[in-house]
Design a protein around this motif. Sequence first.
Motif, PDB file in Angstrom:
ATOM      1  N   SER A   4      27.795  19.465  -3.489  1.00 16.54           N
ATOM      2  CA  SER A   4      26.680  20.395  -3.679  1.00 16.54           C
ATOM      3  C   SER A   4      26.306  21.119  -2.392  1.00 16.54           C
ATOM      4  N   HIS A   5      26.818  20.632  -1.247  1.00 14.91           N
ATOM      5  CA  HIS A   5      26.513  21.302   0.027  1.00 14.91           C
ATOM      6  C   HIS A   5      27.096  22.711   0.080  1.00 14.91           C
ATOM      7  N   SER A   8      24.333  25.066   0.277  1.00 14.12           N
ATOM      8  CA  SER A   8      23.651  25.172   1.577  1.00 14.12           C
ATOM      9  C   SER A   8      24.408  26.100   2.517  1.00 14.12           C
TER      10      SER A   8
END
Length: 324
Positions: A4-5, A8
């Motif tokens: 899921s980074h 970011s």
Amino acid sequence: MDNSHIFSLLEDDLNNLNYNLKSMVGARHPILNAASEHLFSAGGKRLRPAIVILIAKATLNKNNILSSHQRLAEITEIIHTASLVHDDVIDECITRRGVNTVHSIFSTKVAVLAGDFLFAQSSWYLANLNNLNVVTTISKVITDFAEGEVRQGLIHFDPTISIDEYIEKSFYKTASLIAASCKGSAMLSEINYHQENQCYLYGKHLGLAYQIIDDILDIISSSSNLGKPIGSDLKNGNLTAPIFFTLIESAELNNMINSEFENESDIKKAITIIKSSNGIKKAKDLAEEHIQTAIHIINYLCHINQDKYHGLVLMGQYILQRIY
């Protein structure tokens, strides 16, 4: 591994997108404006614009994308949101992403008009990209949505349809937008025609996997994680991959579908049958097959710049990890 980074890494681009969306979908009528505000305040991962941005960064071979790429990412999210508004009306959903749907807050009429308004806004911004090829590619998606909904409406509670028909319907409802926006992003980067088509195929397989995984989560997830009641597809007669694979094993599920879950306990019982069968595993295998195909396409393309294309591989892995 938690992928899921990947979001970011796109934080600045996505923050910019969220800021722009609110000004792009503003309406002069206070009710439409309130509906639009509500839709975009619900948040979400912004998966589709993230994919557009990743394609842009990879095909441009640099971190700074063009303003036209950013606008296409915004258009993609507006089109997606418009389709959700109409889906919620058709499926009579009360919640989406954990918040009340537009039609449950305002009315069905306002929700339909809000969806139409968003489609119209997306078309206007699309035309202002001044790129006929991108306009042609993306505008086809709106007709695909309509065809997908009609197809789905015609096969409610029909256990005789094939897995191929399910995949075709999933393309129209979900994968078409992801595939077309990937190709549109590649077009704006002005790469060659073959590479544009490879980006399209990447988006198509990613989109199909995403829909299959969504359909699995409708059975195995919780209402709090899903942001809507579990078993919604089943209750509405939308037969999906885990259901099709379970039907091969379970005559009882077949009978319940034919009777359109006439007993109050049927939905809960059907979910138990699906969970205890091989249907979930086979659906996961099908999703993984599409993810691996998408990653194979990216690995073929990544001789241009392996580091830039790695983000697209991570996106595929992120989508798959939602069911593990």
